[in-house]
Write an enzyme that holds these catalytic residues in place. Structure first.
Site, mmCIF file in Angstrom:
data_model
loop_
_atom_site.group_PDB
_atom_site.id
_atom_site.type_symbol
_atom_site.label_atom_id
_atom_site.label_comp_id
_atom_site.label_asym_id
_atom_site.label_seq_id
_atom_site.Cartn_x
_atom_site.Cartn_y
_atom_site.Cartn_z
ATOM 1 N N SER A 299 -44.890 -41.439 61.832
ATOM 2 C CA SER A 299 -44.847 -40.321 62.773
ATOM 3 C C SER A 299 -44.809 -40.848 64.197
ATOM 4 O O SER A 299 -45.419 -41.878 64.495
ATOM 5 C CB SER A 299 -46.109 -39.472 62.583
ATOM 6 N N ALA A 300 -44.150 -40.103 65.072
ATOM 7 C CA ALA A 300 -44.127 -40.463 66.497
ATOM 8 C C ALA A 300 -45.443 -40.095 67.175
ATOM 9 O O ALA A 300 -45.660 -40.410 68.334
ATOM 10 C CB ALA A 300 -42.974 -39.739 67.190
ATOM 11 N N SER A 301 -46.326 -39.437 66.435
ATOM 12 C CA SER A 301 -47.547 -38.908 67.058
ATOM 13 C C SER A 301 -48.665 -39.929 67.165
ATOM 14 O O SER A 301 -49.092 -40.530 66.177
ATOM 15 C CB SER A 301 -48.056 -37.704 66.261
ATOM 16 N N LYS B 237 -37.746 -42.150 67.608
ATOM 17 C CA LYS B 237 -36.704 -41.424 66.886
ATOM 18 C C LYS B 237 -35.770 -40.781 67.929
ATOM 19 O O LYS B 237 -36.268 -40.344 68.957
ATOM 20 C CB LYS B 237 -37.329 -40.319 66.001
ATOM 21 N N ARG C 288 -44.162 -37.897 73.076
ATOM 22 C CA ARG C 288 -44.741 -37.017 74.096
ATOM 23 C C ARG C 288 -44.001 -37.135 75.426
ATOM 24 O O ARG C 288 -43.551 -36.144 75.991
ATOM 25 C CB ARG C 288 -46.229 -37.378 74.270
ATOM 26 N N ASN D 276 -51.513 -38.986 67.721
ATOM 27 C CA ASN D 276 -52.655 -38.268 67.142
ATOM 28 C C ASN D 276 -52.689 -38.349 65.618
ATOM 29 O O ASN D 276 -53.582 -37.763 64.998
ATOM 30 C CB ASN D 276 -52.591 -36.789 67.565
ATOM 31 N N ASP E 122 -42.972 -38.469 57.610
ATOM 32 C CA ASP E 122 -43.246 -37.900 58.916
ATOM 33 C C ASP E 122 -44.528 -37.071 58.749
ATOM 34 O O ASP E 122 -44.897 -36.716 57.618
ATOM 35 C CB ASP E 122 -42.069 -37.016 59.333
ATOM 36 N N LEU E 123 -45.208 -36.782 59.842
ATOM 37 C CA LEU E 123 -46.457 -36.016 59.737
ATOM 38 C C LEU E 123 -46.266 -34.547 60.122
ATOM 39 O O LEU E 123 -46.414 -33.647 59.292
ATOM 40 C CB LEU E 123 -47.528 -36.661 60.635
ATOM 41 N N ASP E 124 -45.917 -34.349 61.412
ATOM 42 C CA ASP E 124 -45.832 -32.988 61.951
ATOM 43 C C ASP E 124 -44.687 -32.221 61.285
ATOM 44 O O ASP E 124 -43.529 -32.604 61.414
ATOM 45 C CB ASP E 124 -45.594 -33.048 63.465
ATOM 46 N N THR F 229 -48.420 -28.970 62.189
ATOM 47 C CA THR F 229 -48.804 -29.111 63.596
ATOM 48 C C THR F 229 -47.634 -28.789 64.511
ATOM 49 O O THR F 229 -47.829 -28.625 65.712
ATOM 50 C CB THR F 229 -49.267 -30.543 63.889
ATOM 51 N N LYS G 269 -38.746 -31.724 68.377
ATOM 52 C CA LYS G 269 -39.406 -32.160 67.145
ATOM 53 C C LYS G 269 -39.096 -33.632 66.873
ATOM 54 O O LYS G 269 -37.928 -34.037 66.921
ATOM 55 C CB LYS G 269 -38.947 -31.312 65.960
ATOM 56 N N GLY G 270 -40.121 -34.397 66.585
ATOM 57 C CA GLY G 270 -39.933 -35.816 66.277
ATOM 58 C C GLY G 270 -39.849 -36.700 67.513
ATOM 59 O O GLY G 270 -39.852 -37.912 67.413
ATOM 60 N N GLU H 235 -38.640 -35.934 56.318
ATOM 61 C CA GLU H 235 -38.634 -35.484 57.709
ATOM 62 C C GLU H 235 -38.376 -33.984 57.832
ATOM 63 O O GLU H 235 -37.769 -33.388 56.945
ATOM 64 C CB GLU H 235 -37.482 -36.188 58.456
ATOM 65 N N ASP H 236 -38.803 -33.403 58.952
ATOM 66 C CA ASP H 236 -38.455 -31.996 59.217
ATOM 67 C C ASP H 236 -37.620 -31.860 60.497
ATOM 68 O O ASP H 236 -37.236 -30.757 60.841
ATOM 69 C CB ASP H 236 -39.716 -31.142 59.374
HETATM 70 C C1 G6P Z 1 -44.176 -35.765 66.451
HETATM 71 C C2 G6P Z 1 -43.872 -34.322 66.804
HETATM 72 C C3 G6P Z 1 -43.464 -34.179 68.254
HETATM 73 C C4 G6P Z 1 -44.476 -34.863 69.160
HETATM 74 C C5 G6P Z 1 -44.602 -36.337 68.778
HETATM 75 C C6 G6P Z 1 -45.654 -37.060 69.612
HETATM 76 O O1 G6P Z 1 -42.993 -36.458 66.322
HETATM 77 O O2 G6P Z 1 -42.837 -33.814 65.988
HETATM 78 O O3 G6P Z 1 -43.383 -32.807 68.558
HETATM 79 O O4 G6P Z 1 -44.084 -34.774 70.506
HETATM 80 O O5 G6P Z 1 -44.991 -36.418 67.416
HETATM 81 O O6 G6P Z 1 -46.909 -36.534 69.288
HETATM 82 P P1 G6P Z 1 -48.251 -36.824 70.086
HETATM 83 O O7 G6P Z 1 -49.309 -36.265 69.175
HETATM 84 O O8 G6P Z 1 -48.354 -38.310 70.248
HETATM 85 O O9 G6P Z 1 -48.132 -36.128 71.381
HETATM 86 MG MG MG Z 2 -41.902 -33.710 62.171
#
Ligand code: G6P
Ligand code: MG
Length: 222
Positions: free
Chosen positions: A115-117, A146, A48, A119, A8-10, A16, A44-45, A170-171
């Protein structure tokens, strides 16, 4: 044999998580919804758009906004988030992560970002660690976020490994649930009560090492 580590990233590679919290807290305030740290644990996880949906439900605003309005709110949150993370540098890599990535490289294990992000690629560039990873799963490419197992199953595939040959880090409770649903051993970073489903919980990323990952994986797959 342990072949790949799914990160996982964040909150694992870098903190972040605090910036996501600040951006959601401020957007929530504009909408009249109090996003406190306890409620933030549930975000978390979570992707968006799903995070926004949860905030709206929490605030009793579930049916108030159209799809287009929700998209605009997500963009607003992300613009603020991007402003907050702009100053990130390699100094923001969490303790223990860089030595672990070096150990994995040396031992020939694959490292994948799950990661779900959306970014994630940009953040890895800011941290200057992109080259340590053998792949980044595009969260838009998986059907369900997730706590569904999809992103971790895709991570195993990207590593060319079976789920049972991987370990996930994971966190977030939703992330640990996703790893376990994929039948992958899980290491969690954070509060042992919140993350009880994991095979091992570490207080801090500085406790991570290849030896700890291997030991956890061996016990979980024995
Ligand atoms: C991670 C974070 C979440 C965030 C998700 C989407 O899983 O833990 O808090 O909402 O990524 O991130 P994004 O950067 O795409 O908004
Ligand atoms: Mg995380």
């Amino acid at each position: 044999m342990l072949k790949a580590v799914l990160f996982d990233l964040d909150g694992v590679i870098t903190d972040t998580a605090k910036f996501h919290f600040l951006a959601w807290r401020d957007l929530g305030a504009e909408l009249g919804v109090t996003v406190d740290e306890a409620f933030n644990e549930e975000l978390k996880g979570v992707s968006r758009i799903d995070s926004l949906e949860r905030i709206l439900v929490f605030g009793g605003l579930a049916d108030k906004y159209s799809t287009a309005e929700k998209e605009a709110l997500c963009t607003k949150k992300n613009d603020h988030y991007l402003e907050l993370i702009q100053e990130m540098t390699p100094a923001d890599i969490l303790p223990g992560i860089l030595p672990l990535l070096e150990e994995l490289r040396e031992a020939g294990l694959k490292a994948i970002v799950t990661s779900a992000s959306k970014n994630a690629p940009g953040i890895l560039e800011l941290l200057q660690v992109k080259d340590y990873f053998d792949g980044i799963v595009d969260p838009a490419s998986v059907a369900a976020g997730k706590p569904a197992p999809d992103i971790f199953l895709a991570g195993a595939e990207l590593a060319g490994a079976k789920p049972a040959e991987c370990i996930g880090v994971e966190d977030a409770a939703s992330g640990v649930e996703a790893i376990k649903a994929a039948h992958i051993p899980a290491i969690a970073i954070g509060d042992a009560e919140v993350l009880a489903q994991a095979d091992r919980v570490l207080a801090d990323t500085s406790d991570l090492s290849l030896a700890v990952l291997r030991d956890t994986w061996e016990k979980a797959t024995a």
